[in-house]
Design a protein around this motif. Structure first.
Motif, PDB file in Angstrom:
ATOM      1  N   VAL A  38      47.112  32.360  41.267  1.00 21.83           N
ATOM      2  CA  VAL A  38      47.746  31.139  40.777  1.00 21.83           C
ATOM      3  C   VAL A  38      46.934  30.632  39.591  1.00 21.83           C
ATOM      4  O   VAL A  38      45.703  30.553  39.654  1.00 21.83           O
ATOM      5  N   ASP A  39      47.616  30.331  38.507  1.00 21.84           N
ATOM      6  CA  ASP A  39      46.977  29.837  37.285  1.00 21.84           C
ATOM      7  C   ASP A  39      47.912  28.788  36.689  1.00 21.84           C
ATOM      8  O   ASP A  39      48.872  29.123  35.997  1.00 21.84           O
ATOM      9  N   LEU A  40      47.636  27.522  36.987  1.00 19.61           N
ATOM     10  CA  LEU A  40      48.524  26.451  36.533  1.00 19.61           C
ATOM     11  C   LEU A  40      48.499  26.271  35.021  1.00 19.61           C
ATOM     12  O   LEU A  40      49.509  25.871  34.431  1.00 19.61           O
ATOM     13  N   VAL A  41      47.387  26.576  34.381  1.00 25.28           N
ATOM     14  CA  VAL A  41      47.329  26.491  32.918  1.00 25.28           C
ATOM     15  C   VAL A  41      48.297  27.513  32.318  1.00 25.28           C
ATOM     16  O   VAL A  41      49.106  27.189  31.451  1.00 25.28           O
ATOM     17  N   ALA A  42      48.246  28.748  32.802  1.00 20.48           N
ATOM     18  CA  ALA A  42      49.154  29.788  32.307  1.00 20.48           C
ATOM     19  C   ALA A  42      50.603  29.446  32.661  1.00 20.48           C
ATOM     20  O   ALA A  42      51.508  29.642  31.837  1.00 20.48           O
ATOM     21  N   ALA A  43      50.833  28.937  33.861  1.00 21.34           N
ATOM     22  CA  ALA A  43      52.190  28.558  34.263  1.00 21.34           C
ATOM     23  C   ALA A  43      52.737  27.487  33.332  1.00 21.34           C
ATOM     24  O   ALA A  43      53.870  27.584  32.855  1.00 21.34           O
ATOM     25  N   ILE A  49      56.773  27.165  26.751  1.00 22.87           N
ATOM     26  CA  ILE A  49      57.421  28.050  25.772  1.00 22.87           C
ATOM     27  C   ILE A  49      58.896  28.232  26.129  1.00 22.87           C
ATOM     28  O   ILE A  49      59.772  28.168  25.260  1.00 22.87           O
ATOM     29  N   ALA A  50      59.188  28.455  27.414  1.00 21.83           N
ATOM     30  CA  ALA A  50      60.583  28.615  27.839  1.00 21.83           C
ATOM     31  C   ALA A  50      61.369  27.328  27.588  1.00 21.83           C
ATOM     32  O   ALA A  50      62.534  27.377  27.168  1.00 21.83           O
ATOM     33  N   ILE A  74      45.907  20.514  30.725  1.00 21.04           N
ATOM     34  CA  ILE A  74      47.185  20.407  30.008  1.00 21.04           C
ATOM     35  C   ILE A  74      46.964  20.657  28.527  1.00 21.04           C
ATOM     36  O   ILE A  74      47.742  21.367  27.883  1.00 21.04           O
ATOM     37  N   ALA A  75      45.879  20.106  27.988  1.00 19.01           N
ATOM     38  CA  ALA A  75      45.571  20.314  26.573  1.00 19.01           C
ATOM     39  C   ALA A  75      45.363  21.793  26.268  1.00 19.01           C
ATOM     40  O   ALA A  75      45.839  22.305  25.249  1.00 19.01           O
ATOM     41  N   VAL A  76      44.678  22.506  27.162  1.00 17.20           N
ATOM     42  CA  VAL A  76      44.462  23.948  26.975  1.00 17.20           C
ATOM     43  C   VAL A  76      45.807  24.676  27.005  1.00 17.20           C
ATOM     44  O   VAL A  76      46.089  25.529  26.156  1.00 17.20           O
ATOM     45  N   ALA A  77      46.648  24.343  27.978  1.00 13.72           N
ATOM     46  CA  ALA A  77      47.956  24.994  28.103  1.00 13.72           C
ATOM     47  C   ALA A  77      48.813  24.747  26.867  1.00 13.72           C
ATOM     48  O   ALA A  77      49.477  25.668  26.363  1.00 13.72           O
ATOM     49  N   LEU A  78      48.805  23.529  26.368  1.00 16.29           N
ATOM     50  CA  LEU A  78      49.595  23.207  25.175  1.00 16.29           C
ATOM     51  C   LEU A  78      49.075  23.953  23.949  1.00 16.29           C
ATOM     52  O   LEU A  78      49.855  24.458  23.136  1.00 16.29           O
ATOM     53  N   ARG A  79      47.758  24.056  23.838  1.00 11.34           N
ATOM     54  CA  ARG A  79      47.169  24.787  22.709  1.00 11.34           C
ATOM     55  C   ARG A  79      47.539  26.273  22.785  1.00 11.34           C
ATOM     56  O   ARG A  79      47.922  26.884  21.788  1.00 11.34           O
ATOM     57  N   ARG A  82      51.171  26.709  21.815  1.00 14.75           N
ATOM     58  CA  ARG A  82      51.318  26.560  20.375  1.00 14.75           C
ATOM     59  C   ARG A  82      50.850  27.809  19.647  1.00 14.75           C
ATOM     60  O   ARG A  82      51.503  28.306  18.726  1.00 14.75           O
ATOM     61  N   GLU A  83      49.710  28.373  20.081  1.00 11.13           N
ATOM     62  CA  GLU A  83      49.203  29.592  19.464  1.00 11.13           C
ATOM     63  C   GLU A  83      50.174  30.753  19.662  1.00 11.13           C
ATOM     64  O   GLU A  83      50.423  31.529  18.750  1.00 11.13           O
ATOM     65  N   TRP A  84      50.748  30.857  20.872  1.00 11.83           N
ATOM     66  CA  TRP A  84      51.702  31.934  21.153  1.00 11.83           C
ATOM     67  C   TRP A  84      52.942  31.772  20.261  1.00 11.83           C
ATOM     68  O   TRP A  84      53.422  32.749  19.687  1.00 11.83           O
ATOM     69  N   MET A  85      53.431  30.553  20.177  1.00  5.89           N
ATOM     70  CA  MET A  85      54.628  30.302  19.350  1.00  5.89           C
ATOM     71  C   MET A  85      54.353  30.587  17.881  1.00  5.89           C
ATOM     72  O   MET A  85      55.231  31.082  17.165  1.00  5.89           O
TER      73      MET A  85
END
Length: 88
Positions: A38-43, A49-50, A74-79, A82-85
């Protein structure tokens, strides 16, 4: 369990709705620990993105997960989203 071919996803070889479904399923995979830890940041990243690509279910689950996460995560997940996009 099905595994997704991220190379095709990252290279844009999967069309619109199918790509959005895969992005959503990536979020589910990390949120539930299906075939991984389980990785909530990745989730959160994959749901974000979806959601950007128009998946309402992803937006709802992103909000639910975000309510349980520290702001720093949350900040890490958003960053990461954004990098993926930016690169895809």
């Amino acid at each position: 369990m099905a595994r997704f071919d991220l190379q095709n996803l990252e290279n844009g070889h999967i069309a619109g709705a199918a790509q959005t479904d895969i992005l959503f399923e990536m979020g589910i995979m990390y949120a539930t620990g299906r075939d991984c830890s389980v990785d909530l940041v990745a989730a959160h990243k994959w749901f974000n993105i979806a959601a950007i690509k128009g998946c309402d279910r992803a937006a709802k689950l992103r909000a639910e997960i975000g309510a349980k996460m520290p702001k720093a995560d949350i900040a890490v997940a958003l960053r990461e989203a954004r990098e993926w996009m930016t690169t895809h």
